[in-house]
Design an enzyme around this catalytic site. Structure first.
Site, mmCIF file in Angstrom:
data_model
loop_
_atom_site.group_PDB
_atom_site.id
_atom_site.type_symbol
_atom_site.label_atom_id
_atom_site.label_comp_id
_atom_site.label_asym_id
_atom_site.label_seq_id
_atom_site.Cartn_x
_atom_site.Cartn_y
_atom_site.Cartn_z
ATOM 1 N N HIS A 44 49.289 20.490 36.560
ATOM 2 C CA HIS A 44 48.039 20.889 36.452
ATOM 3 C C HIS A 44 47.675 22.351 36.460
ATOM 4 C CE1 HIS A 44 43.619 19.122 36.233
ATOM 5 N NE2 HIS A 44 43.668 20.319 35.894
ATOM 6 N N GLU A 71 48.499 18.306 32.659
ATOM 7 C CA GLU A 71 47.023 17.978 32.756
ATOM 8 C C GLU A 71 46.339 19.496 32.629
ATOM 9 O OE1 GLU A 71 47.209 14.812 36.073
ATOM 10 O OE2 GLU A 71 46.409 16.724 36.559
ATOM 11 N N HIS A 192 44.440 9.976 41.069
ATOM 12 C CA HIS A 192 43.387 10.686 41.964
ATOM 13 C C HIS A 192 43.272 10.050 43.376
ATOM 14 C CE1 HIS A 192 41.185 14.306 43.137
ATOM 15 N NE2 HIS A 192 41.681 14.824 41.900
HETATM 16 N N1 PXP Z 1 44.950 13.025 37.789
HETATM 17 C C1 PXP Z 1 44.263 14.148 37.512
HETATM 18 C C2 PXP Z 1 43.562 14.563 36.233
HETATM 19 C C3 PXP Z 1 44.399 15.163 38.518
HETATM 20 O O1 PXP Z 1 43.704 16.391 38.494
HETATM 21 C C4 PXP Z 1 44.933 15.094 39.736
HETATM 22 C C5 PXP Z 1 44.904 16.075 40.802
HETATM 23 O O2 PXP Z 1 45.323 17.308 40.319
HETATM 24 C C6 PXP Z 1 45.671 13.878 39.997
HETATM 25 C C7 PXP Z 1 45.524 12.767 39.045
HETATM 26 C C8 PXP Z 1 46.376 13.643 41.183
HETATM 27 O O3 PXP Z 1 45.407 13.306 42.152
HETATM 28 P P1 PXP Z 1 46.019 13.507 43.857
HETATM 29 O O4 PXP Z 1 46.647 14.852 43.817
HETATM 30 O O5 PXP Z 1 44.678 13.169 44.400
HETATM 31 O O6 PXP Z 1 46.948 12.442 43.718
#
Ligand code: PXP
Length: 239
Positions: A44, A71, A192
């Site tokens: 990301h 992302e 997330h």
């Molecule tokens: N999905 C998105 C869109 C995110 O921004 C993130 C964090 O960068 C994640 C998934 C993954 O989240 P986590 O780091 O809490 O596992």
């Protein structure tokens, strides 16, 4: 079919950047993560490049043998150009803003239908699968379908927060949103705050879950168990 595990490497880049050198080596970690059983690599990049740098994304494209998922916020021209140049397997569009700590809401797919439709078309023309980050709300899921996107990624922070108190209540809106996506032919990803305690329940309750992307908790677990064992544990929970 169990959901695929895509490992988000942002935290690895954060650790590397904290000392200015190349330890840990992001590309080496990506190779190991795949060798240990991850079925995808997620990054990301943000405009300030405070964790994943744009150059990292280009370098990862050369070595990732599973699926690369990029992302980010497509309102940044730099992001769109990067994705179209790198051509990952999947792009996940996220409506985050400048300097945001982490993603904290999904798209309003109705309000931003025009923008999302245009972007989706342009990414798909380049052979890239498009996923939209959305909250578990049926109208937003239906709106995502209207843009022509291939998939949605359900934003699971609210699930993770509520799960310890009341798993059934935590999962309910996600099951509804997932059924809606299944019905209208949208593929389903999630991510997330998923972790070793809440992942198995989520994966068993959500119909036709294709992929989860996990970063923060998985890297924290790896401090105790090591990457290899940690990735195995997450894969077992997804079976
Ligand atoms: N999905 C998105 C869109 C995110 O921004 C993130 C964090 O960068 C994640 C998934 C993954 O989240 P986590 O780091 O809490 O596992």
């Amino acid at each position: 079919m169990s959901a695929r595990l895509s490992v988000n490497l942002n935290k690895v880049a954060t650790l590397r950047n904290s000392r200015g050198g190349n330890n840990p080596d992001l590309l080496g970690v990506a190779e190991d993560v795949e060798r240990f059983g991850a079925q995808g690599i997620t990054v990301h990049p943000r405009p300030d490049e405070r964790h994943i740098r744009y150059a990292d994304v280009r370098a990862l494209k050369e070595i990732v043998t599973t699926e690369l998922n990029i992302e980010g916020n497509p309102c940044e021209k730099k992001f769109v150009d990067l994705v179209l140049d790198v051509r990952p397997k999947q792009v996940t569009l996220v409506p985050d803003t400048h300097g945001q700590l982490t993603s904290d809401h999904g798209w309003d797919t109705i309000k931003h239908k025009g923008l999302l439709t245009k972007l989706t078309k342009s990414f798909q023309s380049a052979g890239i699968r498009v996923s939209l980050f959305v909250d578990p709300v049926e109208t937003m899921v239906e709106g995502a379908k209207e843009t022509g996107a291939d998939r949605i990624e359900l934003y699971t922070e609210a699930y993770a927060r509520e799960y310890p108190r009341n798993p059934k209540r935590a999962i309910a809106p996600y099951v509804k949103a997932a059924k809606c996506a299944n019905k209208i032919g949208l593929g389903l990803n999630a991510g997330h705050d998923l972790d070793l305690t809440n992942l198995a329940f989520f994966a068993t309750q959500i119909p036709k879950l294709l992929e989860v992307s996990i970063g923060h908790a998985l890297i924290c677990d790896a401090l105790y168990f090591g990457l290899k064992k940690t990735i195995r544990e997450y894969r077992v929970l997804l079976r």
